[in-house]
Design an enzyme around this catalytic site. Structure first.
Site, PDB file in Angstrom:
ATOM      1  N   ASP A  38      -1.634  -3.712 -14.779  1.00 28.46           N
ATOM      2  CA  ASP A  38      -1.960  -3.332 -16.164  1.00 28.46           C
ATOM      3  C   ASP A  38      -2.578  -4.466 -16.984  1.00 28.46           C
ATOM      4  OD1 ASP A  38      -0.863  -0.912 -15.487  1.00 28.46           O
ATOM      5  OD2 ASP A  38       1.052  -1.289 -16.482  1.00 28.46           O
ATOM      6  N   HIS A  69       3.578  -6.462  -7.347  1.00 29.20           N
ATOM      7  CA  HIS A  69       3.081  -5.376  -8.193  1.00 29.20           C
ATOM      8  C   HIS A  69       4.285  -4.760  -8.903  1.00 29.20           C
ATOM      9  CE1 HIS A  69       0.206  -1.672  -8.553  1.00 29.20           C
ATOM     10  NE2 HIS A  69       0.804  -1.983  -9.685  1.00 29.20           N
ATOM     11  N   CYS A  74       0.849  -1.195   0.000  1.00 30.85           N
ATOM     12  CA  CYS A  74       0.000   0.000   0.000  1.00 30.85           C
ATOM     13  C   CYS A  74       0.887   1.248   0.000  1.00 30.85           C
ATOM     14  CB  CYS A  74      -0.923   0.006   1.214  1.00 30.85           C
ATOM     15  SG  CYS A  74      -2.048   1.417   1.262  1.00 30.85           S
TER      16      CYS A  74
END
Length: 779
Positions: free
Chosen positions: A624, A586, A514
């Site tokens: 993506d 990520h 985060c």
């Protein structure tokens, strides 16, 4: 006109969409196909320039390269190319009223203090703070405004026109529900209730609570109460007992993971019994606390560490003296018994050996017991003395059997395995990834779902709003929970609560990705990636407590130029100890947040950096994925990565993305089909948050938050080049193939409110919506 001019035109600064978007004349629908084998060729620059000139668009030839990069800030600076009939010019007739409206808002929003500031100290206007000569009056004004806002929110949640004098229990089910009857101080006037009652929602056919449970708990407050309300008598109609029993057996939509009120109170009062202590608690602290006067449970004064050791040693010495004294008394008694037995034997003319032997055996048993206690007491004293010197002494035990010692070590935990490969995994999504949204995703063939990020500190405080994020619907086959914390003891203690209360969870995800500043400043989220000791202890504590697997969500690093995930994952591989099921990476750093493109080549390097001596962890890439072609290019072409389609923002913008990935096609979904799944979301929301006015307001709020992402989808039939990329920006002004599609393409938050009114009825006067992600709001 050159191709550079076309690029500059497509990169114009975005302006608000038409206010009356539905009033724009829709062109003829473009011919398109839903077949996955259909391909659309990329037109050359010449055709693009001709199409732009035919539609009357302006070319911003004077824009330099620096302005283009400042507007986009993406690696992929290719603009999204639409068919010319769907692109509107800034001089389109339908946009001229919008420009006038913008000018008016600019002039009206100018603060009045600007005119006085130019006049200086001697101006007629004086200081701009003249209305509030001191800060106290200003604070009182703000407090008054807050009270008024709270009052308005309560009136809007009541759903009875702001009349708070009506008995809520009576509205639930008539006179039978109100325990006070005629003595109730609130009104039981049925006519007044019906006159002030808000109209029902017409889009939803029936109340979900009445259909699933046979009785609606909201009574007259229900906004879909046409089927279970008798408006003549105000009675809340219920189904028969037989139907209720049948529904109770077939009712399969009960929400799970609801924590009990008892546990919530224990957490709130800090009375929940944890095996793991806080990091600031002393390990040698006594379990039984003393009285307020400094005395222990036995009335003795509490001593410090040195005093307690001395006290224990003195107690053992006193007990040792008592044992020796008892032994001496036993010997004297034994000698007296021997003398009396001899005398009796002589008087009776018999030998008193038998009785004497029996008495000796009894005395020896007591003496042996005294000797044994003496030896044990001496051993204990030796243990305490050796503990002071830093050594340990083994106690001498009299074992009469040759049985091997029992192994009291805890058995290894059995964890159920989760196969993430070849599945669509909906990533945890803050605010929008709620339970009704996940049910919509399950209808579009999502395999794995995860709840919203929950902060462990709030969970340990027993906050009901935070525990609501862990709720699970039976439709969710494989369900996980994501927890964010900054310390190892916090992770371990919340794992104890989850394990002890038996929550139905398939895996627990650690949030190490985060990028929000509020969490990172507390050591949570991406900040925990930089603290190896805390991460190691957190993994060990969680894997020792939980019987479910643990997953870890990380980013490439803190800075884009200095990634370190390839060094961190081998450590997690070593620290996991078989309890870590997968690592989600990520492809962006913390400072990147969601800008630029995800680096999938580096994600493959993270997998290759793992040690071959230990079983490798599955590495799931994220970032993506917006179509099935993105899944094939980013996931399947990188060797070693788990073949899992982990979707985040793609699920928010295209909820039907799991269907596209599994069927390998570009779905040209129509506007009416998109409106249908919004109806499903509204129905699920009213079932989850309630069908009264407060539940309607909550459902509307989350619907508008979702619409702030849904508008970014461009239908397949409007594109010249397939597919649409995540970071491609559409033209500033567009129109759809029909009025509804044009309304859904609007970037104006007022148009999102119009869509919500189509599903949930009109909003109250003065209602305004500003999304949580303010970057998506265009006013």
């Amino acid at each position: 006109m050159t191709s550079n001019d076309d690029t500059a035109h497509a990169q114009q600064v975005e302006a608000p969409a038409p206010a009356a978007a539905a009033a724009v004349p829709a062109p003829a629908p473009a011919t398109s196909t839903n077949s996955p084998t259909s391909t659309i060729e990329t037109p050359n620059a010449k055709s693009n320039s001709n199409s732009n000139s035919s539609t009357g668009t302006k070319s911003n030839a004077g824009t330099d390269a620096n302005t283009q990069t400042r507007q986009y800030k993406h690696e992929d600076e290719n603009p999204l190319k639409l068919k010319p009939q769907f692109v509107l010019s800034s001089t389109h007739p339908s946009l001229t009223p919008l420009e006038e409206q913008q000018r008016q808002t600019r002039t009206t929003n100018v603060p009045t203090s600007t005119s006085t500031e130019g006049e200086g100290e001697g101006g007629e206007g004086g200081d701009s703070r003249e209305k509030h000569p001191n800060q106290k009056q200003k604070q009182n004004r703000h407090r008054k405004n807050k009270r008024e806002l709270k009052k308005r929110s309560r009136e809007s949640n009541n759903g009875n026109g702001g009349n708070n004098n009506i008995c809520k229990a009576f509205m639930m089910g008539g006179e039978e529900k109100c325990p006070f009857g005629d003595k109730c101080k609130y009104s039981h006037d049925l006519k007044e209730m019906l006159n002030t009652r808000v109209d029902d929602i017409k889009v939803i056919d029936s109340c979900p609570h009445f259909d699933l449970k046979g009785q609606c708990p909201y009574g007259l407050n229900c906004r879909i109460g046409s089927k279970h309300l008798n408006f003549a008598t105000g009675q809340n109609i219920c189904k028969s007992k037989e139907e209720m029993e049948l529904l109770a057996k077939t009712y399969d939509t009960k929400v799970m993971n609801i924590i009990s009120r008892k546990v919530s109170d224990q957490l709130r009062r800090r009375k929940y019994k944890f095996a793991c202590k806080r990091h600031n608690e002393k390990k040698d602290k006594k379990k039984d606390k003393g009285d307020d006067n400094g005395k222990g449970p036995n009335g003795n004064e509490n001593l410090n560490d040195n005093g307690s050791e001395k006290k224990l040693e003195e107690d053992f010495v006193m007990k040792d003296k008592e044992v020796v004294k008892d032994e001496q008394e036993g010997k004297e008694n034994q000698s007296k018994v021997d003398e009396t037995m001899k005398k009796e034997g002589e008087m009776n003319g018999t030998n008193g050996d038998t009785k004497n032997e029996d008495c000796k055996e009894d005395v020896e048993m007591t003496e042996g017991g005294n000797k044994e206690t003496k030896e044990n007491s001496v051993d204990v004293v030796a243990d305490t003395k050796s503990a002071e010197n830093g050594t340990t002494v083994a106690a001498n035990t009299n074992t009469t059997t040759d049985k091997p010692p029992v192994d009291m070590s805890p058995l290894p935990k059995t964890r159920k395995l989760i196969d993430f490969s070849n599945k669509v995994y909906v990533a945890p999504l803050t605010t929008v990834g709620n339970l009704p949204f996940r049910r919509v995703m399950k209808k579009f063939s999502a395999d794995i779902t995860c709840g919203e990020m929950a902060v462990a500190h709030n969970l340990l405080q027993g906050k009901s709003g935070e525990w609501a994020l862990l709720k699970r619907h039976p439709d969710e086959d494989v369900f996980g929970v994501q927890i964010a914390a900054g310390h190892a003891d916090v992770y371990t203690r919340i794992s104890e609560v989850i394990e002890n209360e038996g929550l139905d969870i398939d895996f627990l995800d650690m949030n190490l990705g985060c990028p929000i500043d509020v969490l990172c400043n507390q050591g949570c989220g991406a900040r925990l990636m930089t603290r190896d000791n805390k991460l190691r202890e957190s993994l060990k504590g969680m894997t020792n407590v939980l019987s479910i697997p643990v997953t870890v969500k990380i980013r490439t690093g803190w800075d884009e130029k200095k990634p370190f995930a390839h060094k961190l994952v081998p450590k997690i591989q070593e620290w996991g100890g078989g309890g870590v099921a997968a690592v989600m990476v990520h492809g962006r750093s913390r400072l990147q947040r969601y800008s630029k493109l995800a680096n999938w080549d580096y994600i493959q390097q993270v997998y290759e950096a793992q040690s071959n001596d230990i079983p490798k962890l599955p590495i799931i890439g994220n970032g993506d994925i917006f179509s099935y072609t993105d899944y094939e290019e980013k996931v399947l072409k990188h060797e070693g990565l788990s073949q899992t389609a982990m979707i985040g923002r793609g699920a928010l913008i295209k909820p039907w993305l799991p269907t596209e990935i599994k069927e390998r096609r570009h779905w040209d979904i129509s506007a009416s089909e998109r409106l249908d799944f919004l109806k499903d979301f509204v129905k699920f929301g009213l079932e989850h948050w309630g069908s009264d006015q407060q539940g309607v307001n909550t459902t509307r709020r989350f619907l508008l938050e979702w619409l702030s992402f849904l508008y970014r989808y461009i239908p397949v039939g409007m594109l010249e080049v397939l597919p649409q990329s995540m970071n491609q920006r559409p033209p500033a002004f567009m129109c759809g193939r029909n009025d509804l599609e044009t309304l859904m393409l609007s970037k104006n938050s007022k148009d999102w409110v119009k869509i919500s009114e189509m599903l949930l009825g009109p909003v109250p006067e003065g209602f305004e919506f500003e999304p949580k992600h303010k970057a998506n709001s265009y006013k």
